[in-house]
Design an enzyme around this catalytic site. Structure first.
Site, PDB file in Angstrom:
ATOM      1  N   MET A 178       2.388   6.475   7.287  1.00 51.09           N
ATOM      2  CA  MET A 178       2.324   5.581   8.439  1.00 51.09           C
ATOM      3  C   MET A 178       2.144   6.354   9.736  1.00 51.09           C
ATOM      4  O   MET A 178       2.841   7.328  10.005  1.00 51.09           O
ATOM      5  CB  MET A 178       3.627   4.761   8.501  1.00 51.09           C
TER       6      MET A 178
ATOM      7  N   SER B  70       4.897   9.611   2.110  1.00 47.98           N
ATOM      8  CA  SER B  70       5.551   8.393   2.562  1.00 47.98           C
ATOM      9  C   SER B  70       4.846   7.193   1.934  1.00 47.98           C
ATOM     10  O   SER B  70       4.688   7.148   0.716  1.00 47.98           O
ATOM     11  CB  SER B  70       5.559   8.343   4.089  1.00 47.98           C
ATOM     12  N   GLN B  71       4.377   6.210   2.721  1.00 40.44           N
ATOM     13  CA  GLN B  71       3.781   5.023   2.114  1.00 40.44           C
ATOM     14  C   GLN B  71       2.551   5.359   1.276  1.00 40.44           C
ATOM     15  O   GLN B  71       2.210   4.619   0.349  1.00 40.44           O
ATOM     16  CB  GLN B  71       3.438   3.978   3.171  1.00 40.44           C
TER      17      GLN B  71
ATOM     18  N   HIS C 236      12.832  13.006   6.887  1.00 36.09           N
ATOM     19  CA  HIS C 236      11.610  12.474   6.297  1.00 36.09           C
ATOM     20  C   HIS C 236      10.387  13.343   6.591  1.00 36.09           C
ATOM     21  O   HIS C 236      10.068  13.625   7.755  1.00 36.09           O
ATOM     22  CB  HIS C 236      11.369  11.058   6.817  1.00 36.09           C
TER      23      HIS C 236
ATOM     24  N   ASP D 293      17.229  11.918   4.883  1.00 37.84           N
ATOM     25  CA  ASP D 293      16.216  11.017   5.442  1.00 37.84           C
ATOM     26  C   ASP D 293      16.848   9.987   6.390  1.00 37.84           C
ATOM     27  O   ASP D 293      17.791   9.291   6.019  1.00 37.84           O
ATOM     28  CB  ASP D 293      15.488  10.292   4.313  1.00 37.84           C
TER      29      ASP D 293
END
Length: 300
Positions: A35, A109-110, A283, A227
């Protein structure tokens, strides 16, 4: 005339045949950013591409760009139907002659869950290893901190999710709503989530999804142990909140997704195909030496 048509057909197929049959170098790698990022940011995906190429000379690395420009790519990580993105990527992979013999994939991530959708929906060309780095495989139920804490985009996302993550307008437009998983509204999530509920087999079993995922050699999941962005962090190892509340999390092995084996993860786990890696840090704060020692072996 028949011989001429046969020759023309052979010439059209030749690039694909050569790409699949004559590859003697390293297995290609496909990466998908997270993202607010883009395919070619020199501080993120550009850097990852560079260090992989340095460690594995001759490797072909494709960093996915969703859109025609870097700006579009970044914007589409917030505002584009994820199913359309996955379809676009599948088309890109199918047409790339460098990938026809198969490839490894690495999502950040995504991007980690999006590449899992590619594995489930698009078995050709074949994906060998899937590496999810901080990917929210069971979705999220909050954004404690998203890129650019004071940015208008992050504030707007939070407002839209609070107002109605499962409304048709928000689901069809906002990427993060499409993997918003509300443990207090499981029925609503299962009914209206247009992306995550589908790839996690929440509305029924698509046997092809299951078969295609189980074809992976390894499914590597990296969890960031400190995270502060993903809620809950357990989602990075396929865990999530126990249904009906948002305090206690359960590991993958205690979820219905595993006990009912809706994706074949139980069988993959027993076969040693699931790899759970933990790394200290927030993260996507990935130490390069840790990356070399723990990730590069899955790319060789």
């Amino acid at each position: 005339m028949a011989a001429l048509r046969w020759l023309c057909g052979l010439l059209l197929l030749l690039p694909l045949v050569l790409g699949a049959g004559n590859r003697t170098g390293p297995v290609p790698l496909v990466i998908w950013h997270g993202m607010g990022d883009s395919c070619c940011n020199p501080a993120s995906m550009g850097y990852i591409k560079k260090i992989v190429e340095e460690k594995i000379p001759g490797i072909y690395v494709l960093s996915l760009k969703i859109g025609t420009t870097i700006i579009e790519d970044m914007e589409n990580s917030f505002f584009m139907n994820v199913n359309d993105q996955v379809t676009q990527v599948c088309d890109t992979l199918t047409k790339d002659p460098n990938l026809q013999g198969g490839y490894n994939s690495m999502g950040f991530s995504q991007g980690g869950q999006f590449l899992r959708a590619v594995a489930q929906r698009c078995p050709s060309p074949p994906m060998f290893n899937l590496i999810s780095i901080g990917g929210q495989q069971q979705g999220v139920y909050g954004f404690p901190r998203c890129p650019g804490e004071s940015s208008h985009i992050c504030d707007w996302i939070r407002k839209m999710l609070d107002l109605g993550a499962y409304t048709k307008a928000v689901q069809g437009r906002l990427v993060q709503a499409q993997y918003w998983h509300d443990p207090l509204k499981e029925e609503e999530y299962q009914k209206y989530s247009i992306f995550l509920a589908d790839i996690n087999q929440e509305r029924g079993i698509n046997e092809l999804y299951k078969k295609n995922l189980m074809a992976l050699k390894k499914f590597v999941m990296v969890k960031f142990l400190n995270d502060t962005m993903v809620d809950p962090p357990a989602s990075e190892w396929f865990g999530f909140y126990r249904s009906g509340q948002a305090k206690e999390t359960v590991p993958l092995q205690e979820t219905s997704l595993y006990t009912e084996d809706r994706l074949g993860l139980q069988q993959m786990d027993k076969a040693g195909k699931l790899v759970f890696l933990g790394v200290e840090g927030d993260h996507l704060q990935l130490p390069v030496e840790w990356f070399y020692a723990n990730i590069i072996p899955f790319l060789n």
